[in-house]
Design an enzyme around this catalytic site. Sequence first.
Site, PDB file in Angstrom:
ATOM      1  N   PRO A   1       0.743  -1.318  -0.017  1.00 41.44           N
ATOM      2  CA  PRO A   1      -0.015   0.024  -0.041  1.00 41.44           C
ATOM      3  C   PRO A   1       0.936   1.384  -0.036  1.00 41.44           C
ATOM      4  O   PRO A   1       0.203   2.309   0.220  1.00 41.44           O
ATOM      5  CB  PRO A   1      -0.728   0.023   1.410  1.00 41.44           C
ATOM      6  CG  PRO A   1       0.156  -0.898   2.167  1.00 41.44           C
ATOM      7  CD  PRO A   1       1.144  -1.762   1.339  1.00 41.44           C
ATOM      8  N   GLU A   2       2.022   1.239  -0.142  1.00 42.05           N
ATOM      9  CA  GLU A   2       3.017   2.445  -0.075  1.00 42.05           C
ATOM     10  C   GLU A   2       2.501   3.743  -0.712  1.00 42.05           C
ATOM     11  O   GLU A   2       2.471   4.625  -0.033  1.00 42.05           O
ATOM     12  CB  GLU A   2       4.630   1.960  -0.499  1.00 42.05           C
ATOM     13  CG  GLU A   2       5.409   1.177   0.405  1.00 42.05           C
ATOM     14  CD  GLU A   2       5.083  -0.390   0.096  1.00 42.05           C
ATOM     15  OE1 GLU A   2       5.883  -1.164   0.657  1.00 42.05           O
ATOM     16  OE2 GLU A   2       4.109  -0.662  -0.428  1.00 42.05           O
ATOM     17  N   PRO A   3       2.015   3.782  -1.959  1.00 43.00           N
ATOM     18  CA  PRO A   3       1.427   4.913  -2.706  1.00 43.00           C
ATOM     19  C   PRO A   3       0.225   5.312  -1.728  1.00 43.00           C
ATOM     20  O   PRO A   3       0.261   6.558  -1.617  1.00 43.00           O
ATOM     21  CB  PRO A   3       1.285   4.480  -3.886  1.00 43.00           C
ATOM     22  CG  PRO A   3       2.097   3.415  -4.311  1.00 43.00           C
ATOM     23  CD  PRO A   3       1.974   2.642  -2.976  1.00 43.00           C
TER      24      PRO A   3
ATOM     25  N   TRP B   1      -0.316   5.257   1.165  1.00 45.70           N
ATOM     26  CA  TRP B   1       0.435   5.920   2.412  1.00 45.70           C
ATOM     27  C   TRP B   1       1.241   6.924   2.255  1.00 45.70           C
ATOM     28  O   TRP B   1       1.868   7.578   3.050  1.00 45.70           O
ATOM     29  CB  TRP B   1       1.190   4.772   3.203  1.00 45.70           C
ATOM     30  CG  TRP B   1       0.446   3.621   3.950  1.00 45.70           C
ATOM     31  CD1 TRP B   1      -0.927   3.490   3.826  1.00 45.70           C
ATOM     32  CD2 TRP B   1       1.171   2.647   4.548  1.00 45.70           C
ATOM     33  NE1 TRP B   1      -1.184   2.390   4.510  1.00 45.70           N
ATOM     34  CE2 TRP B   1      -0.259   1.824   4.768  1.00 45.70           C
ATOM     35  CE3 TRP B   1       2.259   1.928   4.623  1.00 45.70           C
ATOM     36  CZ2 TRP B   1       0.206   0.428   5.452  1.00 45.70           C
ATOM     37  CZ3 TRP B   1       2.513   0.796   5.233  1.00 45.70           C
ATOM     38  CH2 TRP B   1       1.383   0.027   5.601  1.00 45.70           C
TER      39      TRP B   1
ATOM     40  N   THR C   1       3.938   7.351   0.463  1.00 43.40           N
ATOM     41  CA  THR C   1       5.310   7.203  -0.048  1.00 43.40           C
ATOM     42  C   THR C   1       5.681   6.203  -1.255  1.00 43.40           C
ATOM     43  O   THR C   1       4.764   6.077  -2.060  1.00 43.40           O
ATOM     44  CB  THR C   1       5.720   6.654   1.323  1.00 43.40           C
ATOM     45  OG1 THR C   1       7.113   6.649   1.271  1.00 43.40           O
ATOM     46  CG2 THR C   1       5.408   5.086   1.692  1.00 43.40           C
TER      47      THR C   1
END
Length: 259
Positions: free
Chosen positions: A132-134, A136, A138
């Site tokens: 899920p980085e994008p 979040w 980042t």
Amino acid sequence: MDEEPVLVSTTGDIAHVVLNRPAVRNALNLPMCHGLREAFVRLDADPGVRVVLLRANGPAFCAGADLQERKDRDEAWVRSRRLASFAAYEAIERCAKPVVALVQGPVVGSGGEIAMSCDFVVAADDASFRFPEPHWGTVGATQRLQRVIGKRRAKEMLFTSRTMGVEEAFAVGLVARTVPAAELVAAGERLAATIAGAPGPAIALTKQAIDLGSETDLANGIRIEMAAIERSLADGGWRDGVRAFADGGARARENGAER
């Protein structure tokens, strides 16, 4: 204070590295980054270790980066924290010994990076994967993920933050095999014993040849393999393998005659 975030123990020639922050679903924080890097540097240098099993305490393998530790931090701290995580992943990846990840429950973000840094992943049937980085705010998992599941699948996973079930993870090569959750540790130990039973130099050379060959074309990859073969021949351990094969065949023929 957290307990020791990374536990390390050995049983014979098999090492166990355990993520140990179950109260926060083993979220990756700075001490865990340092603990992983130090553990794998030490195990890589230990001649008594033949295989490393990396697993986690609690129902989740790793819920991703611990965002709580970033409160009231500036950009310089976050940047240094990310570099610490990259150093941890690299230490796992560079370990000359086979490293097998045993994952269960949610494997999120940085947890996926840890698992993908291992040579392969054995997953419990309750495992799931999410990057899920994008979402979040980042960037992460952009390099290992595309090399494991392909560029377009990696984009889809990162753009949508959807959860990938264990069956799909197996189908796309993120997971090498699946086992019932209750049997995960026992299955990992059996697998490690099988690997440890092979000649150590041959396993190390095989790992090195695969890793180096993945970075080049087939022609150069064959040259890498031939160099590994030459080193194996110079070592002389290949004769033990031939003898073991011959002895095993003889025993099989004897057992057949007895029946």
